[in-house]
Motif scaffolding. Structure first.
Motif, PDB file in Angstrom:
ATOM      1  N   UNK A 123      25.703  55.132  55.040  1.00 36.25           N
ATOM      2  CA  UNK A 123      26.365  56.434  54.979  1.00 36.25           C
ATOM      3  C   UNK A 123      25.429  57.543  55.451  1.00 36.25           C
ATOM      4  N   UNK A 124      24.151  57.424  55.073  1.00 38.63           N
ATOM      5  CA  UNK A 124      23.194  58.476  55.425  1.00 38.63           C
ATOM      6  C   UNK A 124      22.743  58.417  56.876  1.00 38.63           C
ATOM      7  N   UNK A 125      22.941  57.284  57.540  1.00 38.43           N
ATOM      8  CA  UNK A 125      22.388  57.082  58.877  1.00 38.43           C
ATOM      9  C   UNK A 125      22.835  58.154  59.879  1.00 38.43           C
ATOM     10  N   UNK A 126      24.119  58.493  59.987  1.00 36.51           N
ATOM     11  CA  UNK A 126      24.512  59.538  60.940  1.00 36.51           C
ATOM     12  C   UNK A 126      23.874  60.894  60.632  1.00 36.51           C
ATOM     13  N   UNK A 127      23.792  61.226  59.326  1.00 40.41           N
ATOM     14  CA  UNK A 127      23.197  62.510  58.952  1.00 40.41           C
ATOM     15  C   UNK A 127      21.713  62.541  59.265  1.00 40.41           C
ATOM     16  N   UNK A 128      21.026  61.416  59.051  1.00 40.63           N
ATOM     17  CA  UNK A 128      19.595  61.336  59.352  1.00 40.63           C
ATOM     18  C   UNK A 128      19.345  61.557  60.834  1.00 40.63           C
ATOM     19  N   UNK A 185      20.182  49.730  65.541  1.00 35.72           N
ATOM     20  CA  UNK A 185      19.895  49.900  64.117  1.00 35.72           C
ATOM     21  C   UNK A 185      21.180  50.115  63.327  1.00 35.72           C
ATOM     22  N   UNK A 186      22.056  50.959  63.872  1.00 37.45           N
ATOM     23  CA  UNK A 186      23.331  51.198  63.203  1.00 37.45           C
ATOM     24  C   UNK A 186      24.169  49.940  63.103  1.00 37.45           C
ATOM     25  N   UNK A 187      24.173  49.125  64.171  1.00 34.79           N
ATOM     26  CA  UNK A 187      24.937  47.878  64.149  1.00 34.79           C
ATOM     27  C   UNK A 187      24.377  46.904  63.129  1.00 34.79           C
ATOM     28  N   UNK A 188      23.049  46.841  63.029  1.00 33.40           N
ATOM     29  CA  UNK A 188      22.420  45.950  62.053  1.00 33.40           C
ATOM     30  C   UNK A 188      22.748  46.411  60.629  1.00 33.40           C
ATOM     31  N   UNK A 189      22.704  47.703  60.393  1.00 27.53           N
ATOM     32  CA  UNK A 189      23.049  48.223  59.072  1.00 27.53           C
ATOM     33  C   UNK A 189      24.496  47.870  58.704  1.00 27.53           C
ATOM     34  N   UNK A 239      24.528  50.155  51.737  1.00 27.23           N
ATOM     35  CA  UNK A 239      25.668  51.062  51.853  1.00 27.23           C
ATOM     36  C   UNK A 239      25.243  52.516  51.858  1.00 27.23           C
ATOM     37  N   UNK A 240      24.278  52.864  50.997  1.00 27.49           N
ATOM     38  CA  UNK A 240      23.808  54.250  50.955  1.00 27.49           C
ATOM     39  C   UNK A 240      23.139  54.647  52.267  1.00 27.49           C
ATOM     40  N   UNK A 241      22.315  53.754  52.808  1.00 26.73           N
ATOM     41  CA  UNK A 241      21.651  54.102  54.061  1.00 26.73           C
ATOM     42  C   UNK A 241      22.630  54.097  55.227  1.00 26.73           C
TER      43      UNK A 241
END
Length: 258
Positions: free
Chosen positions: A193-198, A44-48, A189-191
């Motif tokens: 950045x938020x992905x690690x925190x989520x 998911x992170x790679x796709x983002x 971009x916002x998601x």
């Protein structure tokens, strides 16, 4: 049907498809290191990241190409203006003075009045009128001798190129990346950045520093793309340098023909 309907439905359909697969085919078992689905989360992170890079790359490449074309267009217009000015030197004295004076007026109007307007997304009506006066003066210029006829035809041909390049500049002012792509880039971009925190980022100094750097890089990419999207606006926009150079060439030609 709105042109945004199909992209919106496709986006929602993709999200719904992924949700259903994850809901009914996913597993809630914890791995040995206490994390849930590390491989899936990495995907998911790679796709983002890939989606954001694709969108920003498209933005920057498209905007940079438009910026380069706009800058090149000003020098094409400068060459056409100097060609017109030179050709006007073969007209009768009164017509030569009139045409060259009007060319100087148009060039000065573009440099001093129109370029500030271009930064706000519009051209100058006064500059258009000044160019129309040049065309009218060339059209009505007397050309009883063959050499004057040749000079008049050359001036009209060069002036047609001025109109063409000016029209291209007017089109470049109104051009831009579609808003839906801007929205997709900001949201991805916002998601991103938020992905690690989520996922539960460990709030250590090193992790926070790395996360802050990632946020700064994403924000910089978005702002850079936004600035490049305006070819006549600071800090990267086209300036009036070409028209200042045209005025210098006018002075040189006047000095050569005295």
């Amino acid at each position: 049907m709105s042109p945004y309907t199909l992209p919106l439905l496709s986006t929602l359909g993709g999200a719904a498809f992924a949700f259903c697969l994850g809901r009914f085919l996913g597993t809630g078992r914890v791995t040995t290191d206490g994390e849930y689905g590390g491989q899936a989360l990495s995907l998911i992170g790679a796709v983002l990241l890939s989606s954001f890079i694709l969108l920003t790359g498209f933005q920057v490449a498209g905007s940079w190409s438009a910026l380069s074309s706009a800058r090149s267009g000003t020098y094409d217009e400068e060459r056409a203006l100097t060609d017109t000015y030179w050709a006007a030197g073969g007209l009768a004295a009164a017509d030569r003075t009139a045409v060259r004076g009007l060319l100087r007026q148009y060039t000065a109007d573009v440099r001093t009045a129109e370029f500030p307007e271009l930064a706000h997304g519009r051209t100058s009506p006064a500059a258009w009128q000044a160019l129309d006066r040049v065309r009218a003066a060339v059209r009505t210029a007397a050309a009883p001798r063959p050499d004057q006829q040749v000079a008049k035809a050359a001036a009209q041909s060069a002036l047609a190129t001025v109109y063409e390049t000016r029209t291209d500049r007017a089109a470049a002012v109104k051009a831009g990346i579609p808003r839906i792509i801007w929205l997709a880039m900001v949201l991805s971009g916002a998601f991103l950045i938020a992905f690690p925190a989520v996922l539960g980022l460990t709030a250590t100094a090193r992790h926070l520093a790395a996360h802050s750097f990632a946020g700064a890089a994403v924000a910089f990419a978005i702002v850079l793309a936004a600035q490049l999207n305006h070819p006549f606006r600071e800090p990267f926009g086209v300036t009036s340098t070409a028209f200042a150079f045209a005025e210098t060439r006018f002075d040189q030609m006047d000095g050569q023909q005295r």
